[in-house]
Each structure stands twice: as C-alpha cells, then as structure tokens.
Write a protein that holds these residues in place. Structure first.
Motif, PDB file in Angstrom:
ATOM      1  N   ASP A 210       0.832  -1.208   0.000  1.00 27.91           N
ATOM      2  CA  ASP A 210       0.000   0.000   0.000  1.00 27.91           C
ATOM      3  C   ASP A 210       0.861   1.251   0.000  1.00 27.91           C
ATOM      4  N   ARG A 211       1.842   1.275   0.900  1.00 27.29           N
ATOM      5  CA  ARG A 211       2.671   2.471   1.069  1.00 27.29           C
ATOM      6  C   ARG A 211       3.434   2.790  -0.208  1.00 27.29           C
ATOM      7  N   ALA A 212       4.051   1.775  -0.793  1.00 28.20           N
ATOM      8  CA  ALA A 212       4.822   1.993  -2.019  1.00 28.20           C
ATOM      9  C   ALA A 212       3.923   2.485  -3.146  1.00 28.20           C
ATOM     10  N   TRP A 213       2.730   1.903  -3.240  1.00 29.96           N
ATOM     11  CA  TRP A 213       1.791   2.265  -4.307  1.00 29.96           C
ATOM     12  C   TRP A 213       1.264   3.677  -4.113  1.00 29.96           C
ATOM     13  N   TRP A 214       0.744   3.990  -2.916  1.00 31.73           N
ATOM     14  CA  TRP A 214       0.121   5.278  -2.657  1.00 31.73           C
ATOM     15  C   TRP A 214       1.152   6.408  -2.684  1.00 31.73           C
ATOM     16  N   GLY A 215       2.278   6.209  -2.028  1.00 32.84           N
ATOM     17  CA  GLY A 215       3.310   7.243  -2.041  1.00 32.84           C
ATOM     18  C   GLY A 215       3.874   7.474  -3.431  1.00 32.84           C
ATOM     19  N   GLU A 243       8.911  19.236  -6.592  1.00 33.73           N
ATOM     20  CA  GLU A 243       9.877  18.149  -6.439  1.00 33.73           C
ATOM     21  C   GLU A 243      10.084  17.799  -4.971  1.00 33.73           C
ATOM     22  N   LYS A 244      10.040  18.810  -4.104  1.00 33.23           N
ATOM     23  CA  LYS A 244      10.219  18.555  -2.672  1.00 33.23           C
ATOM     24  C   LYS A 244       9.042  17.782  -2.090  1.00 33.23           C
ATOM     25  N   VAL A 245       7.812  18.148  -2.460  1.00 28.85           N
ATOM     26  CA  VAL A 245       6.678  17.425  -1.901  1.00 28.85           C
ATOM     27  C   VAL A 245       6.554  16.032  -2.527  1.00 28.85           C
ATOM     28  N   ALA A 246       6.973  15.881  -3.778  1.00 24.62           N
ATOM     29  CA  ALA A 246       7.004  14.547  -4.381  1.00 24.62           C
ATOM     30  C   ALA A 246       7.981  13.657  -3.624  1.00 24.62           C
ATOM     31  N   GLU A 247       9.124  14.209  -3.268  1.00 27.29           N
ATOM     32  CA  GLU A 247      10.100  13.442  -2.498  1.00 27.29           C
ATOM     33  C   GLU A 247       9.561  13.113  -1.110  1.00 27.29           C
ATOM     34  N   ALA A 248       8.778  14.024  -0.525  1.00 27.68           N
ATOM     35  CA  ALA A 248       8.160  13.740   0.775  1.00 27.68           C
ATOM     36  C   ALA A 248       7.247  12.522   0.681  1.00 27.68           C
ATOM     37  N   TRP A 249       6.489  12.417  -0.410  1.00 25.81           N
ATOM     38  CA  TRP A 249       5.633  11.251  -0.576  1.00 25.81           C
ATOM     39  C   TRP A 249       6.454   9.974  -0.768  1.00 25.81           C
ATOM     40  N   ARG A 250       7.577  10.082  -1.448  1.00 24.62           N
ATOM     41  CA  ARG A 250       8.432   8.892  -1.599  1.00 24.62           C
ATOM     42  C   ARG A 250       8.987   8.464  -0.248  1.00 24.62           C
ATOM     43  N   ARG A 251       9.396   9.425   0.572  1.00 25.31           N
ATOM     44  CA  ARG A 251       9.909   9.090   1.904  1.00 25.31           C
ATOM     45  C   ARG A 251       8.804   8.484   2.762  1.00 25.31           C
ATOM     46  N   TRP A 252       7.595   9.031   2.640  1.00 27.56           N
ATOM     47  CA  TRP A 252       6.470   8.440   3.367  1.00 27.56           C
ATOM     48  C   TRP A 252       6.273   6.984   2.946  1.00 27.56           C
TER      49      TRP A 252
END
Length: 271
Positions: A210-215, A243-252
């Motif tokens: 879930d996390r990998a998919w949603w983030g 780009e910063k908020v996209a990276e935040a989602w990847r870290r999440w």
C-alpha cells in the motif's frame, strides 16, 4: 464532460489511472451494495477507466445494464477494460455531467464517485442526476473530504502538499472538501431532507505494498499529471516545491510506520 463543466485537477495521466483502476464496488461504493438488484439499470457519471462501472455490470446487476459516462479518451479505455472482462451488459458514452444526454427517468440508480469535488457547479450536477433517475430510484455519490485526510508520520512537506492540493483544486473551480457538503448541495438541488441518507467511507493504506503504491503514485501525480501545470500557473508551487513534496511522498512510502486514511462522505437520495 465538457470543458465548461470543470477542469479536472488530475487529468488522465498514467499516475492518475493507476489509482482509478484500483477502484471496485467493494472498496469505493460498498454503501450502495444493499440497494442493488440483479436487473437494475445504472448510470455511472464520471466513470473514469470503468473498473467500478464494469464491476457493477458483471457482479451486481448481471441481468440489468450499466452506462458509463465520461470524456471520450477515457471512455475508450473503459470499453477496452469491460471487453477484457467479457462484460457485455454495459455501454460507455461521452457527455457533460451538467447536462446529461439522457431522457428524464431513465435509470434505477444514478451513481457518481469522486466527481462533484471537481465540477464548477455540483448542485446542477445533482439536479441532472435526479432528473434522469426513475421515480422511486436512487441517486448515490461518494466524495473525498481532503481536509479530513490523516497520515503518519508527519514528514516535512506533506502538510505543504495538503494545503497546496486544496489551493490547486479550488483554482480549477472544484471543492476538495466535498464530502462534508453533499447533503447541503443536495438540498440546494431540491432534494427533500428526509430523502437523504448519509454515511462515511474510508480508505486506509498501511501495508508495504500500500505504502509503495500510494506514495509513488502521488509523487508521480505531482510532477507528471495535470496538477503540475495548474500549480505552477497560479504560483501555488514552484517546480522546486513540487519536487520537494514529491520526495516527501516517496519518503512516506518508504517508512515502515507510514499510515494514511482518507475520509469520504457518502449520500444516497431516494427520488
């Protein structure tokens, strides 16, 4: 739906369809299941890639018929999906939710999932949905309530994403906190208060998959979907900010303790 009816914040980029194609009746319209009968006719307004639409036709109204309505490019994908499942009691057509291309009293159920939050005049859409529903039929809609979204951990950038998302959606003429407004819009559209049944549905993402998919899909949406041009045009985000908020989602998505829940308002109105 026509250009005049709304500007769809996400568009139909692969990252958007990735989430839309996950949707089923069970995870996105379960509140309607007790009301479904095998021989019903259903209109699915804003059907997207047709996964909910096809599920209705195949598994819930097999002796009935389902019609999906959306813009031409996406209805082509929906037809392909239904054909891949061997479903034949289904039709897809293009049209405008503000002026549905059907006669009065045409359907037993008129359904919309995550549509009203994106249109400029949700009250008019609800009027149209009621017009094409048969007497004794149902109008049903389920809408996200963005401000009620909850996540953990509180990774830097996600709150900025949340506020920025609402600003972009409203710049496009939509209302991202639609879930809490459904009954108000319905009464403005002429639905009697005693005809309305309200409920709440949720999505919850927490497993590694879930996390990998949603983030991942949110990171991709921020940079590659229709979201980015609107955000940049209105000065809501810079490219660096996106780009910063996209990276935040990847870290999440990579955090083993990550959890996210979405709240949806649900409305059923008897016509």
């Amino acid at each position: 739906m026509s250009q005049k009816s709304h500007v769809y914040t996400h568009g139909h980029h692969e990252s958007v369809l990735r989430s839309h194609s996950w949707r089923t009746v069970q995870n996105s319209a379960a509140y309607l299941i007790p009301h479904l009968k095998p021989n019903m006719t259903i209109l699915d307004v804003g059907c997207g890639p047709g996964t909910i639409t096809t599920d209705f036709a195949q598994n819930y109204v097999p002796q009935g018929h389902v019609t999906g309505l959306d813009v031409p490019d996406i209805t082509d994908k929906a037809r392909e999906y239904a054909a891949s499942k061997g479903v034949t009691n289904i039709t897809f057509t293009s049209g405008d939710a503000l002026n549905l291309p059907f006669p009065d009293a045409s359907f037993d159920i008129v359904h919309a999932h995550q549509v009203l939050q994106h249109v400029s005049d949700p009250v008019q859409v609800l009027r149209e949905m009621r017009r094409v529903a048969k007497p004794g039929g149902l109008v049903a809609t389920r809408e996200n309530d963005h401000s009620a979204k909850v996540w953990w951990p509180d990774i830097e950038g996600l709150q900025q994403w949340s506020e920025g998302y609402k600003a972009v959606a409203r710049a496009n003429g939509g209302e991202p906190d639609a879930g809490r407004r459904l009954h108000v819009w319905a009464k403005k559209a002429g639905y009697p208060a005693d005809s309305l049944t309200l409920s709440v549905g949720t999505w919850c993402f927490y497993t590694p998959e879930d996390r990998a998919w949603w983030g991942g899909l949110w990171a991709d949406r921020l940079l590659s979907s229709n979201f980015a041009p609107t955000a940049l045009k209105h000065g809501i985000f810079t490219q660096e900010g996106l780009e910063k908020v996209a990276e935040a989602w990847r870290r999440w998505g990579a955090d083993e303790d990550a959890w996210c829940t979405l709240i949806h308002g649900e409305l059923i109105a008897k016509v």
